[in-house]
Design a protein around this motif. Structure first.
Motif, mmCIF file in Angstrom:
data_model
loop_
_atom_site.group_PDB
_atom_site.id
_atom_site.type_symbol
_atom_site.label_atom_id
_atom_site.label_comp_id
_atom_site.label_asym_id
_atom_site.label_seq_id
_atom_site.Cartn_x
_atom_site.Cartn_y
_atom_site.Cartn_z
ATOM 1 N N SER A 83 0.839 -1.189 0.000
ATOM 2 C CA SER A 83 0.000 0.000 0.000
ATOM 3 C C SER A 83 0.877 1.242 0.000
ATOM 4 O O SER A 83 2.080 1.180 0.220
ATOM 5 C CB SER A 83 -0.913 -0.002 1.228
ATOM 6 N N VAL A 84 0.268 2.387 -0.240
ATOM 7 C CA VAL A 84 0.981 3.656 -0.297
ATOM 8 C C VAL A 84 0.434 4.570 0.772
ATOM 9 O O VAL A 84 -0.688 4.415 1.244
ATOM 10 C CB VAL A 84 0.816 4.312 -1.688
ATOM 11 N N THR A 85 1.251 5.534 1.154
ATOM 12 C CA THR A 85 0.843 6.483 2.180
ATOM 13 C C THR A 85 -0.005 7.583 1.571
ATOM 14 O O THR A 85 -0.088 7.740 0.345
ATOM 15 C CB THR A 85 2.073 7.093 2.851
ATOM 16 N N LEU A 86 -0.623 8.370 2.434
ATOM 17 C CA LEU A 86 -1.405 9.513 1.954
ATOM 18 C C LEU A 86 -0.526 10.511 1.220
ATOM 19 O O LEU A 86 -0.939 11.107 0.218
ATOM 20 C CB LEU A 86 -2.099 10.184 3.151
ATOM 21 N N PHE A 87 0.668 10.705 1.714
ATOM 22 C CA PHE A 87 1.593 11.642 1.077
ATOM 23 C C PHE A 87 1.932 11.186 -0.338
ATOM 24 O O PHE A 87 2.017 12.000 -1.263
ATOM 25 C CB PHE A 87 2.846 11.757 1.927
ATOM 26 N N GLU A 88 2.150 9.886 -0.535
ATOM 27 C CA GLU A 88 2.471 9.381 -1.866
ATOM 28 C C GLU A 88 1.297 9.530 -2.814
ATOM 29 O O GLU A 88 1.473 9.771 -4.009
ATOM 30 C CB GLU A 88 2.898 7.924 -1.760
ATOM 31 N N VAL A 89 0.100 9.388 -2.324
ATOM 32 C CA VAL A 89 -1.072 9.571 -3.181
ATOM 33 C C VAL A 89 -1.127 11.001 -3.712
ATOM 34 O O VAL A 89 -1.412 11.255 -4.887
ATOM 35 C CB VAL A 89 -2.356 9.212 -2.410
ATOM 36 N N VAL A 90 -0.851 11.952 -2.836
ATOM 37 C CA VAL A 90 -0.931 13.364 -3.237
ATOM 38 C C VAL A 90 0.204 13.729 -4.183
ATOM 39 O O VAL A 90 -0.005 14.425 -5.181
ATOM 40 C CB VAL A 90 -0.923 14.266 -1.988
ATOM 41 N N THR A 91 1.397 13.257 -3.892
ATOM 42 C CA THR A 91 2.559 13.655 -4.698
ATOM 43 C C THR A 91 2.644 12.905 -6.013
ATOM 44 O O THR A 91 2.977 13.483 -7.048
ATOM 45 C CB THR A 91 3.847 13.439 -3.906
ATOM 46 N N MET A 92 2.347 11.603 -6.012
ATOM 47 C CA MET A 92 2.484 10.800 -7.220
ATOM 48 C C MET A 92 1.227 10.760 -8.066
ATOM 49 O O MET A 92 1.243 10.220 -9.171
ATOM 50 C CB MET A 92 2.869 9.361 -6.845
ATOM 51 N N GLU A 93 0.108 11.297 -7.543
ATOM 52 C CA GLU A 93 -1.152 11.295 -8.273
ATOM 53 C C GLU A 93 -1.525 9.879 -8.710
ATOM 54 O O GLU A 93 -1.803 9.595 -9.875
ATOM 55 C CB GLU A 93 -1.087 12.222 -9.489
ATOM 56 N N ARG A 195 1.971 20.051 -9.422
ATOM 57 C CA ARG A 195 0.555 19.956 -9.059
ATOM 58 C C ARG A 195 0.359 19.604 -7.598
ATOM 59 O O ARG A 195 -0.750 19.230 -7.188
ATOM 60 C CB ARG A 195 -0.134 18.900 -9.933
ATOM 61 N N PHE A 196 1.420 19.682 -6.823
ATOM 62 C CA PHE A 196 1.289 19.293 -5.426
ATOM 63 C C PHE A 196 0.333 20.213 -4.678
ATOM 64 O O PHE A 196 -0.479 19.758 -3.869
ATOM 65 C CB PHE A 196 2.660 19.307 -4.745
ATOM 66 N N ARG A 197 0.407 21.486 -4.933
ATOM 67 C CA ARG A 197 -0.419 22.442 -4.192
ATOM 68 C C ARG A 197 -1.899 22.168 -4.400
ATOM 69 O O ARG A 197 -2.685 22.135 -3.445
ATOM 70 C CB ARG A 197 -0.071 23.864 -4.614
ATOM 71 N N SER A 198 -2.297 21.988 -5.661
ATOM 72 C CA SER A 198 -3.712 21.735 -5.931
ATOM 73 C C SER A 198 -4.162 20.407 -5.338
ATOM 74 O O SER A 198 -5.274 20.304 -4.787
ATOM 75 C CB SER A 198 -3.957 21.758 -7.441
ATOM 76 N N PHE A 200 -2.880 18.918 -2.704
ATOM 77 C CA PHE A 200 -2.881 19.064 -1.245
ATOM 78 C C PHE A 200 -4.151 19.779 -0.774
ATOM 79 O O PHE A 200 -4.814 19.350 0.185
ATOM 80 C CB PHE A 200 -1.632 19.827 -0.824
ATOM 81 N N CYS A 201 -4.509 20.871 -1.448
ATOM 82 C CA CYS A 201 -5.717 21.611 -1.076
ATOM 83 C C CYS A 201 -6.969 20.778 -1.324
ATOM 84 O O CYS A 201 -7.938 20.822 -0.537
ATOM 85 C CB CYS A 201 -5.792 22.928 -1.858
ATOM 86 N N GLU A 202 -6.950 20.018 -2.404
ATOM 87 C CA GLU A 202 -8.111 19.172 -2.692
ATOM 88 C C GLU A 202 -8.279 18.102 -1.619
ATOM 89 O O GLU A 202 -9.410 17.772 -1.229
ATOM 90 C CB GLU A 202 -7.944 18.515 -4.061
#
Length: 1197
Positions: A83-93, A195-198, A200-202
């Motif tokens: 599995s992947v972490t929440l951070f990886e989901v946001v950064t790797m899309e 696209r990290f900022r968008s 992260f905010c989403e």
């Protein structure tokens, strides 16, 4: 409400229970009694934090969020094992945010502590922290726990740590100091993080949206999350503050949306309550009460975030953090106005309008635009509008043009719903920005001007009028309103900039060619009709309509930008829509104006100004938009243009017609043959007429006085000269015909001055066209000799005209000479020996060169009382003063043109560099008028030859010095005003030294030559005896010392040795006042090397010869030191270059040195010293107060 961290009712689990997460920012969880052990910074924990820097991006799956959850969300099966972490989901899309949030919610329902730790790890990783996070449960027994919440650095281990409470957790984040490089995901601009900022905010928004019906109100999730973001946003580390501030304000925005949904649900329930009976009514009331409680709890959460994060971060030192706070605050006000749109929150936006960074100001302005665009919201901002109105208006002058543009749009929104806020003076001030040099600002101001004055102008109502009459009346009313504004503004006389500002918004007026031309073609109405009299276009209005028409045609044909108006930061890109509009404008204007222009030229044939404007219109025609059906209209236009040039002799009218003819007969024009034939017939007729007139007025080589024929000759010469300027007419024998007039003038005189001026121009253009053809075609030897004979004869005629009694003739002769010499020099540069053509050689003789210099001194550098400077003491400006001011400006422009033409002769190598000495002498005296031209000439000559340029400066200073000596000795006669004072010569030397710049290596040889020639000028040929105790020119050393600061240390030693060759042969008494200049010069050569400062005290007197001490220098050699020291070497000048030498700094011998380094004019001759008391003793009071130029006797020592 957020629970206070007082007592934890949760049972204590296993002590020291640690969950290791092998990803950056891993979280260790410890509960129960192991809290004290976890608070200690053991060596093992520090090592684990360092090892956390190199951990992997994958971790083993937990039982709470295993593979089953991911399979349900449609994830690929190959990811089930890892599995992947929440951070990886946001950064790797890796997928959509919503399924990930749903999975986390499921994990939270099973084990909320573990899920919260994952969420905490997510926010810490998003901050770029790659250290270790330790979590322990809060124990109520620890009374001093809050005092231990701190952020510190452990210098021994090289780690930073922050300990804070995210209830019910006590978190300790540890990270290496050397990793605090300032780069974290929000500020990294690479492709991977774009696209990290968008994302992260989403994630934050989706998290709140998906939890709104389950865990938002459980008193645990939001309490922990708000505590975490509040504490991290208060960190000293910028990454934590920036990331967690963004997360906190986005969390508040999500809560605002949640409040809006609660309000909508409550409104629906209120509607249902009015429909149903009492049994269901009670259930609805309970739901309404629950919603009100939820809304109250949400507002408490928002208030906690606002007070805990916003109030601390809206004044943060980081610009982007402040901009985030302001942007989100305006969003809250617009979405949830019942809570945030009041003066308690609006004041923060008003305060930040004064922020030093343009990004923050821009966010505030853009946010206010969104508020003022809604009428309902703008009505609640009356107090804010009144309080910060002046600030919003002043932001039109913001140094950032984007802020100024958006401020203008903001004021438009304010004026739309708040009519009484701005006064007429405020609107007048805002309208004046249509003349701004920045086009976006001017366009925004034009939009406001159009909406306030031109959209619905005042016009008489005529119910019985037709649609065409109403449209014409509307156009006339708009023109009158625009003309009234143009006359009242008194800022600009060029309508072209006004049209450019209104081009985007006022197209229905400016592109309405039919209505504008109909106003010009309007017949005179009957005087008995009052309503018709209102539609009469006056002469002033006609001129204004014509200017608008011409500017609109030019704008449609060429487009922006105008001269002197910038388009903005980004280069202007023409969109397909704009290109299509431009093509449509060109296709519509040419056929219409081609048909109407002959009628206009016929109607206004007697008005020179209107005719001049109309004749400029064909320059913007697009011939490819017209076909054979417009041939008759073209013929009518050519006939009217021919009648115009035959019936007038105005210079501007003839130039406009010549340019239009040249445009219509260009190679790209479809009308080339027809227009060329018409022009040839005109020129042939004028040439024949000129030959006939010259035969009548020239009898035996002399000009007979016939006023009528002289006027005809002048008119014909003007027309031929204007057309000759645009096309080659050398084959028509103009040179031979017109040269007869110049020969008659030089031998006998009697020609009118205007005829001589036009004859000089016409003959000069003939030779210039010959030179142009000589460079493009091969020429025979006979042709070259013939052209050189013509060139020499013309230059001789111009030389004689330099002494003509009429000033216009002298000025035209000088300009023609300069143009001819520059053109000839260009042909020498492009001539190739391999071409086979003989070279055309001509050089001005010394007599002509002296005549050119004399002309410049007599016509450019006039006496101070006629220098053209206006007095600042006058408070009232009359029409006569305005006329005099315009005359002086025209005269100054003419003098600048003459000086620039002469300087071009020097910079192109036609005249020797020594001829520039007379120009350089006037650098300080005429700095305001010609300083830029002289400085550029000095730079160009230095690029040509550094040594000769420096020798010219030496010649300039020595001539001024000798001229002053002659004046004081009474041996000089002539103009008194051209003698400069000693202090002004010294200041001129200082300005010359500043032009060498800071690169002392490049100027070593030049500076060494200046000092060597200066020492030779003072001491060479001097023999000391009783009657002649000191050199006559010894005070020149004080002037020469201004160049000492530019010497390198080795060069100073060499110059000092060279000085000792002369000074060592004579008896020098340092105590005598006469030898003070030598002492001062020596000190200037030794000051930088020894670290001393040079302080000069110059006692000044009037310009008349008087006895006065010239300088005192306290920086004499120190007692006990050898006067020569190591400087007895006889190294010849200039010194050899040394690459390892560091340029020495100039001693601070003047408190205005930094100001003078920018070449600003000197206002006062006030000497500056390091001691204020000594300066006050040496300087007369009158010279300090009156800024008068004082002088010193250079002989009395």
């Amino acid at each position: 409400m957020i629970a206070e961290p007082t007592l934890v009712n949760k049972p204590v689990q296993n002590e020291n229970e640690i969950v290791e997460i092998s990803s950056p920012g891993s979280v260790n969880r410890a509960n129960g009694g192991g809290g004290n052990e976890n608070r200690q910074k053991t060596v093992r924990a520090k090592r684990k934090a360092c090892e956390g820097l190199e951990n992997a991006k994958r971790r083993h799956s937990r039982s709470s969020n295993g593979s089953s959850g991911r399979a349900e969300n449609g994830r690929p099966k190959k990811r089930d094992t890892k599995s992947v972490t929440l951070f990886e989901v946001v950064t790797m899309e890796l997928g959509a945010i919503q399924p990930v949030v749903d999975e986390w919610i499921e994990a939270y329902a099973v084990d909320r502590d573990t899920a919260l730790l994952d969420l905490i790890s997510f926010f810490i990783q998003c901050s770029g922290c790659k250290g270790l996070v330790t979590a322990e449960m809060f124990q109520s027994k620890d009374i001093d726990v809050m005092s231990k919440m701190k952020e510190d650095v452990d210098e021994g281990s090289g780690l930073q740590y922050k300990r804070f409470m995210a209830f019910p957790w006590i978190l300790t984040v540890t990270w290496p100091m050397d990793k605090n490089s300032g780069e974290y995901p929000l500020v990294i601009t690479t492709q991977y993080w774009k696209r990290f900022r968008s994302q992260f905010c989403e994630f934050v928004s989706v998290l709140v949206a998906r939890c709104q019906n389950c865990f938002i109100f459980d008193g645990y999730l939001m309490s922990t999350l708000i505590s975490l973001l509040t504490e991290l946003s208060d960190s000293r580390l910028c990454a934590f503050r920036h990331t967690c501030t963004l997360a906190a304000v986005k969390l508040l925005s999500a809560l605002v949306n949640l409040c809006l949904s609660v309000d909508n649900s409550q409104k629906l329930l209120e509607v249902e309550r009015s429909k149903y009976a009492s049994p269901r009514l009670e259930r609805i009331q309970r739901k309404v009460q629950e919603l009100q409680e939820k809304k109250l709890e949400l507002e408490n959460m928002m208030d906690a975030i606002f007070k805990g994060v916003f109030l601390k971060r809206y004044r943060d030192i980081v610009t982007e953090i402040r901009a985030i706070c302001m942007e989100e605050l305006t969003v809250w006000m617009r979405l949830y106005s019942s809570m945030f749109l009041n003066d308690s929150y609006l004041k923060y936006i008003g305060w930040m309008l004064h922020d030093k960074q343009q990004d923050v100001r821009l966010k505030c302005v853009l946010g206010l635009q969104g508020l003022y665009q809604e009428e309902e919201l703008s009505l609640k901002m009356d107090l804010f509008t009144i309080r910060f109105k002046e600030r919003m208006i002043s932001m039109l002058l913001d140094k950032d043009h984007e802020v100024a543009v958006q401020s203008m749009k903001l004021l438009m929104c304010v004026a739309k719903y708040c009519d009484d806020v701005f006064s007429q003076d405020d609107f007048k001030h805002m309208f004046q920005f249509v003349y701004s040099s920045n086009r976006p600002v001017a366009a925004a101001a034009g939009e406001m001007l159009y909406s306030r004055l031109l959209s619905e102008p005042d016009m008489p109502s005529r119910p019985d009028a037709s649609e065409a009459e109403k449209h014409r009346a509307l156009t006339l009313a708009r023109v009158r309103a625009l003309m009234h504004f143009s006359e009242e503004s008194e800022l600009h006389e060029h309508v072209v900039y006004l049209v450019d500002s209104l081009w985007e918004c006022g197209g229905d007026l400016l592109r309405d060619w039919t209505s504008l031309t109909s106003l010009l073609l309007q017949p005179s109405p009957p005087t008995t009709s009052p309503s018709a009299q209102d539609q009469v276009v006056s002469t002033t209005e006609l001129h204004f309509v014509l200017e608008i028409l011409l500017a609109s045609v030019r704008q449609a044909a060429e487009g922006p930008p105008q001269a002197g108006r910038v388009a903005g930061k980004k280069p202007q890109v023409i969109t397909p829509k704009e290109k299509k509009t431009h093509q449509g404008d060109c296709a519509s204007l040419t056929p219409h104006l081609l048909a109407v222009l002959p009628q206009l030229l016929s109607k206004y044939a007697e008005d020179v100004d209107i005719m001049t404007s109309l004749l400029k219109t064909p320059q913007y025609f697009q011939a490819d938009t017209c076909g054979e059906e417009h041939t008759q209209a073209l013929q009518g236009l050519l006939e009217q243009m021919e009648a115009a040039v035959n019936g007038h002799m105005d210079q501007a009218l003839l130039e406009a017609a010549a340019r239009s003819y040249l445009t219509l007969c260009s190679e790209e024009s479809a009308w080339r043959e027809r227009v060329t034939s018409a022009v040839e017939q005109l020129i042939q007729r004028w040439t024949s007429n000129l030959g006939t007139l010259l035969q009548d007025v020239l009898k035996e080589g002399a000009f007979t006085d016939d006023n009528e024929k002289a006027k005809e000759i002048l008119s014909t010469l003007k027309k031929l000269t204007v057309f000759h300027n645009g096309q080659d007419m050398s084959g028509r024998g103009l040179y031979d015909q017109v040269s007869k007039l110049l020969v008659a003038e030089t031998r006998h005189g009697g020609l009118p001055a205007e005829v001589v001026v036009e004859a000089l121009r016409c003959v000069g253009l003939s030779i210039l066209w010959e030179l142009h053809r000589f460079g493009e075609e091969e020429a025979s030897r006979e042709a070259v000799l013939h052209l050189r004979t013509q060139l020499r004869a013309y230059c001789e005629k111009c030389h004689r005209c330099l002494s003509h009694i009429e000033q216009p003739v002298r000025e035209q002769a000088f300009m023609s000479l300069c143009d001819m010499l520059v053109a000839h020099n260009y042909q020498l540069l492009v001539w190739e020996p391999s071409s086979g053509s003989p070279v055309l050689l001509y050089a001005p003789d010394p007599k002509l060169q002296r005549a050119l210099v004399t002309f410049i001194l007599d016509h450019v550098f006039t006496a101070p009382d006629t220098d053209g400077h206006s007095s600042r003491g006058e408070s009232r400006v009359t029409s006569l003063d305005t006329e005099v001011g315009l005359t002086r400006l025209e005269d100054l422009h003419k003098r600048r043109s003459l000086l620039a033409a002469y300087c071009k002769l020097i910079t192109t190598g036609i005249l020797e560099l020594s001829m520039a000495a007379e120009i350089f002498k006037q650098y300080m005296k005429y700095y305001n008028d010609f300083g830029d031209i002289i400085k550029e000439t000095l730079n160009r000559t230095r690029q040509m030859d550094k040594i000769e340029s420096a020798r010219t400066l030496v010649l300039c200073l020595q001539q001024l010095y000798l001229r002053l000596r002659q004046e004081q000795e009474g041996r000089r006669s002539g103009r008194r005003w051209d003698v400069q004072t000693y202090s002004s010569i010294k200041e001129l030397a200082r300005r010359f030294s500043l032009t060498f710049g800071w690169d002392q290596i490049k100027s070593r040889e030049s500076l060494a030559m200046i000092h060597r020639d200066g020492i030779d000028f003072v001491f060479q040929g001097f023999v000391q005896h009783s009657e002649k105790h000191v050199p006559l020119n010894i005070t020149y050393l004080t002037i020469l010392s201004e160049f000492s600061s530019k010497l390198l240390k080795p060069d100073k030693k060499t110059v000092f040795s060279y000085l000792q060759k002369y000074a060592g042969e004579h008896t020098v008494n340092h105590r005598e006042e006469c030898w003070k200049p030598l002492v001062y010069y020596r000190a200037s050569l030794q000051a930088t090397a020894e670290g001393d400062d040079i302080v000069s005290y110059i006692s000044c007197d009037s310009n008349r010869p008087s006895v006065s001490s010239i300088s005192r220098c306290p920086s004499a050699p120190r007692p006990g030191s050898d006067a020569t020291g190591d400087m007895k070497t006889s190294t010849p000048l200039p010194c050899t270059e040394s690459r390892n030498l560091r340029p020495s700094q100039r001693p601070p011998n003047s408190s205005i040195e930094s100001q003078e380094a920018e070449h600003l004019p000197v206002i006062s001759e006030e000497p500056v010293t390091d001691s204020i008391s000594q300066a006050s003793e040496e300087l007369p009071e009158s010279s300090c107060n009156n800024n008068e130029e004082v002088d010193v006797d250079v002989d009395t020592i």
